[in-house]
Design an enzyme around this catalytic site. Sequence first.
Site, short mmCIF file in Angstrom:
data_model
loop_
_atom_site.label_atom_id
_atom_site.label_comp_id
_atom_site.label_asym_id
_atom_site.label_seq_id
_atom_site.Cartn_x
_atom_site.Cartn_y
_atom_site.Cartn_z
N LYS A 136 34.18 45.34 52.66
CA LYS A 136 34.21 44.54 51.27
C LYS A 136 34.61 43.11 51.56
CE LYS A 136 34.26 44.88 46.61
NZ LYS A 136 32.97 45.11 45.77
N ASP A 151 30.84 49.35 47.76
CA ASP A 151 30.46 49.98 46.33
C ASP A 151 28.92 50.01 46.60
OD1 ASP A 151 30.54 47.19 46.93
OD2 ASP A 151 30.91 46.58 44.80
N ASP A 192 36.68 57.65 54.47
CA ASP A 192 37.33 58.65 53.97
C ASP A 192 36.64 59.14 52.69
OD1 ASP A 192 38.87 61.00 53.31
OD2 ASP A 192 40.69 59.66 52.39
#
Length: 351
Positions: free
Chosen positions: A189, A221, A245
């Site tokens: 990110k 995202d 995860d």
Amino acid sequence: MDKKIVVLAGDGIGPEITSATVVTLNAVAQKFGHNFEYDYRYMGGSAIDKFGVPLPEETVQACLASDGVLLGAVGGPKWDAQPAENRPEKGLLGIRAALGLYANLRPAVIYSELADASPLKPSVLAKGVNVMVVRELIGGIYFGPRKELDDGKTAYDTEIYSEEEVRRIAKVAFDLAMTRNKKVTSVDKANVLLSSRLWRRIVIEVSKDYPEVELNHMYVDNAAMQLVKDPSQFDVLLCPNMFGDILSDEASQITGSIGLLPSSSLGTCKAGLFEPIHGSAPDIAGQDIANPIATVLAGAMMLDNMDLHEEARAVEKAVEKVIALGYRTPDMGEGKRVGCAEMGRLIAENI
Ligand code: NAD
């Protein structure tokens, strides 16, 4: 080649799925002229019953001295009343720490014969799915400084990575890509987080040692979106701990099947830990109906980690063949019905 393998059968269906896997490893040893020595040790509920603790020191020492650790699964209702610090799962966390396992690898593969189990449309799956999620396992926000303030009305966790932590996990991803389709997608990110900018800088640095591997970067995202839009675009998906995860669960759901997917955790010692992604399935334990394929494929990942790549591919091909021949444990739907032991025997026969 001589290899020492620790088998942690564990609880529930663990003994059934690991013994079916040992049958396939024996077939590999026979075909390729290796000698695999198995050292059976206790972890989880079975260790609590025998030693009073979920991870006896002798198990840790045996794992450290081995070439690979094959794990079934741990846990079950029998040990639910144990205090938190003595639960079967503590054994799993303890062995990860003892072996310094910083890299978690989870392949997600679609078998065309089982594509109906996927929640995605056939048109999306048409190009095939073969993603390897490489997740950093012992750093990032799950391990950074954290605190509750104002009597619990405010709280923070900290995403923190060092260059060295990123470098070692990036190397795992690039080494793997070299044995696959030579493509790494690094997830971050970096448009918002400083730790992601460091992550991206080090990944680019490591990539220079792998000129054959194509590297691209994707914001997390977008990666979550692309995984369901067109999973065929991914080969190796390299992720920090928390992003990995989430994305590894998303990737495994694309394949629609819990009994087929293996995982491995690699670290600072030569022995990694190889296990199915599912748990100990106490509801079907002892009935010879569990699907051993996830554990068999975990065995193949263990062979890869021992540099026995041809052997690993032979196991994967045997699994594909048995699925193509129509053999199915009950969780796999309609087909020629077989039990756990028989499935292991069929895979071994096709190696
Ligand atoms: P689970 O994965 O054991 O079972 C979920 C469902 O999937 C059950 O219906 C089970 O019968 C089925 N299933 C799982 N593996 C299967 C297989 N190989 N073949 C056919 N069906 C299969 O998850 P759960 O029920 O939430 O947990 C049971 C126990 O396992 C708990 O004690 C949990 O803590 C433990 N657990 C252990 C691990 C591990 O050892 N790594 C991971 C997850 C859960």
